[in-house]
Write an enzyme that holds these catalytic residues in place. Structure first.
Site, short mmCIF file in Angstrom:
data_model
loop_
_atom_site.label_atom_id
_atom_site.label_comp_id
_atom_site.label_asym_id
_atom_site.label_seq_id
_atom_site.Cartn_x
_atom_site.Cartn_y
_atom_site.Cartn_z
N ALA A 123 0.82 -1.21 0.00
CA ALA A 123 0.00 0.00 0.00
C ALA A 123 0.86 1.27 0.00
O ALA A 123 0.33 2.37 0.13
CB ALA A 123 -0.91 -0.01 1.22
N ASN A 191 1.46 -2.42 8.38
CA ASN A 191 2.41 -3.17 7.54
C ASN A 191 3.30 -2.20 6.78
O ASN A 191 4.47 -2.46 6.55
CB ASN A 191 1.65 -4.04 6.55
CG ASN A 191 0.80 -5.05 7.27
OD1 ASN A 191 1.32 -5.93 7.94
ND2 ASN A 191 -0.51 -4.91 7.16
N HIS A 221 -0.73 7.98 3.40
CA HIS A 221 0.59 7.86 4.03
C HIS A 221 1.52 8.91 3.41
O HIS A 221 1.66 8.96 2.19
CB HIS A 221 1.19 6.48 3.78
CG HIS A 221 0.29 5.34 4.16
ND1 HIS A 221 -0.02 5.04 5.46
CD2 HIS A 221 -0.38 4.43 3.40
CE1 HIS A 221 -0.83 3.99 5.49
NE2 HIS A 221 -1.07 3.61 4.26
N1 LIG Z 1 1.92 -4.71 3.00
C1 LIG Z 1 0.91 -3.88 2.82
O1 LIG Z 1 1.08 -2.78 2.31
C2 LIG Z 1 -0.45 -4.26 3.25
C3 LIG Z 1 -0.67 -5.43 3.93
N2 LIG Z 1 -1.93 -5.80 4.32
C4 LIG Z 1 -2.08 -7.04 5.08
O2 LIG Z 1 -2.37 -8.08 4.17
C5 LIG Z 1 -3.11 -9.11 4.82
C6 LIG Z 1 -4.32 -9.47 3.98
O3 LIG Z 1 -5.13 -8.34 3.80
P1 LIG Z 1 -6.63 -8.47 3.23
O4 LIG Z 1 -6.64 -9.32 2.02
O5 LIG Z 1 -7.19 -7.11 3.16
O6 LIG Z 1 -7.32 -9.25 4.44
P2 LIG Z 1 -8.72 -10.00 4.45
O7 LIG Z 1 -9.17 -10.02 5.85
O8 LIG Z 1 -9.62 -9.46 3.40
O9 LIG Z 1 -8.31 -11.47 4.00
C7 LIG Z 1 -7.60 -12.38 4.80
C8 LIG Z 1 -8.01 -13.75 4.40
O10 LIG Z 1 -7.29 -14.74 5.15
C9 LIG Z 1 -8.16 -15.81 5.37
N3 LIG Z 1 -7.77 -16.67 6.47
C10 LIG Z 1 -8.01 -16.53 7.79
N4 LIG Z 1 -7.58 -17.61 8.46
C11 LIG Z 1 -7.06 -18.45 7.55
C12 LIG Z 1 -6.48 -19.76 7.63
N5 LIG Z 1 -6.32 -20.39 8.78
N6 LIG Z 1 -6.03 -20.35 6.49
C13 LIG Z 1 -6.15 -19.72 5.30
N7 LIG Z 1 -6.72 -18.49 5.17
C14 LIG Z 1 -7.16 -17.87 6.28
C15 LIG Z 1 -9.50 -15.15 5.67
O11 LIG Z 1 -10.56 -16.03 5.41
C16 LIG Z 1 -9.51 -14.00 4.70
O12 LIG Z 1 -10.18 -14.34 3.50
C17 LIG Z 1 -3.45 -8.56 6.21
O13 LIG Z 1 -2.55 -9.09 7.18
C18 LIG Z 1 -3.24 -7.08 6.06
O14 LIG Z 1 -2.92 -6.48 7.29
C19 LIG Z 1 -3.01 -5.05 3.97
C20 LIG Z 1 -2.85 -3.87 3.30
C21 LIG Z 1 -1.56 -3.36 2.92
O1 LIG Z 2 -2.96 1.90 3.62
C1 LIG Z 2 -3.35 0.72 3.56
O2 LIG Z 2 -4.03 0.32 2.60
C2 LIG Z 2 -3.03 -0.32 4.58
C3 LIG Z 2 -2.06 0.03 5.61
O3 LIG Z 2 -1.91 1.14 6.05
C4 LIG Z 2 -1.26 -1.10 6.12
O4 LIG Z 2 -1.63 -2.28 5.95
O5 LIG Z 2 -0.19 -0.84 6.69
#
Ligand SMILES: NC(=O)C1=CN([C@@H]2O[C@H](COP(=O)(O)OP(=O)(O)OC[C@H]3O[C@@H](n4cnc5c(N)ncnc54)[C@H](O)[C@@H]3O)[C@@H](O)[C@H]2O)C=CC1
Ligand SMILES: O=C([O-])CC(=O)C(=O)O
Length: 269
Positions: A123, A191, A221
């Site tokens: 992000a 993150n 951000h």
């Molecule tokens: N690096 C970055 O810039 C960003 C990182 N993130 C992170 O990415 C990750 C995913 O984000 P989203 O897709 O928005 O989350 P989300 O909540 O939409 O999806 C997470 C998925 O993991 C699944 N899940 C839960 N337990 C599970 C298990 N035991 N086995 C398999 N799957 C399982 C859930 O069913 C859900 O579908 C989060 O940790 C979030 O914080 C999100 C936004 C930006």
């Molecule tokens: O900005 C976003 O989409 C999510 C965010 O801050 C994070 O996961 O650190």
């Protein structure tokens, strides 16, 4: 073209599902082979529309099927998802980057077995410039995150400190500290701060402010870097995905990252 890279997706939420669709539409050099989800039946339904549906398996069953796993699950699952791939010299693309702070032994595991952890820009923006500046000397890195209230409610830091943001009418600064402190209190949001720290000067020197802003629609951000090679500032305003805590660009960043792996021309650091 050689044999395509066999890709597994762990977590089929906002990011995982967008990625699955993009892989199904075709990313050169990549082939989706399996997914994992908490609710297996629902996941089978979600991927039924893909041109080439793939098996939905438990996390522990992904590694034998794939060369690379993309972790897009709740942060607590990071070791369970990444370790089997790293232990066998394979690649884990990690988007729950905040969790790497609490599981840095995964980096040792990768080093020991010839595996690789790849953290996409997600992000955020500009990690290429931060990485380049870190080859010289970076004096300071500061980030200010502003989010709509719905992108922050439920964060452990707010609960533990009895901070109620649901009724605020003006922007409120809810946190000021290091990226490491933020990762513990805002695991679903920060993150980006950890990814920035890993690219730059580490989680103990990267400073962060978080604001809740009731008038805001986008996760925003702003980053300021002061280094001996350059001074730069940059801002990203993320449009939320179906998950209000996650910007749409996050999944696109993973798609770009996978596309780059197989590309003849690679742009950016
Ligand atoms: N690096 C970055 O810039 C960003 C990182 N993130 C992170 O990415 C990750 C995913 O984000 P989203 O897709 O928005 O989350 P989300 O909540 O939409 O999806 C997470 C998925 O993991 C699944 N899940 C839960 N337990 C599970 C298990 N035991 N086995 C398999 N799957 C399982 C859930 O069913 C859900 O579908 C989060 O940790 C979030 O914080 C999100 C936004 C930006
Ligand atoms: O900005 C976003 O989409 C999510 C965010 O801050 C994070 O996961 O650190």
């Amino acid at each position: 073209m050689g044999t395509p890279l066999r890709i597994a997706i762990a977590g089929l939420g906002a990011v995982g599902m967008t990625l699955a669709r993009a892989l199904d539409a075709g990313i050169p050099g990549c082939e989706l082979v399996a997914v994992s989800a908490r609710d297996r039946e629902a996941a089978v339904g979600r991927i039924a529309n893909l041109r080439r549906p793939v098996p939905v398996v438990a996390i522990a069953e992904l590694e034998p099927l794939a060369d690379l796993v993309v972790e897009c699950a709740p942060a607590a699952l990071l070791p369970e998802i990444a370790a089997p791939f790293l232990r066998t010299g394979k690649t884990a693309v990690v988007i729950s980057a905040g969790a790497l702070l609490f599981h840095d032994s995964l980096i040792g595991l990768a080093r020991e077995h010839g595996g690789r952890i790849v953290v996409p820009t997600g992000a955020l923006l500009g990690l290429d410039a931060v990485l380049a500046a870190a080859e010289g000397t970076i004096h300071s890195v500061r980030m200010v995150t502003r989010k709509p209230v719905r992108g922050l409610v439920g964060a452990p830091y707010l609960t533990e400190n009895n901070i109620d943001i649901e009724q605020i009418r003006e922007p409120l600064r809810i946190f000021e500290g290091t990226a490491r402190e933020a990762a513990a209190g805002f695991p679903a949001n920060l993150n980006v701060a950890v990814a920035l720290s890993l690219a730059g000067i580490g989680a103990d020197r990267t400073r962060l402010e978080i604001w809740a802003d009731p008038a805001l629609e986008r996760n925003t951000h702003s980053i300021a870097v002061d280094a001996d090679s350059a001074r730069f500032t940059m801002t990203i305003e993320n449009i939320p995905s179906e998950n209000p805590k996650t910007g749409r660009i996050t999944a696109l960043s993973v798609v770009a990252c996978l596309r780059k792996m197989g590309a003849a021309l690679r742009v950016g650091t």
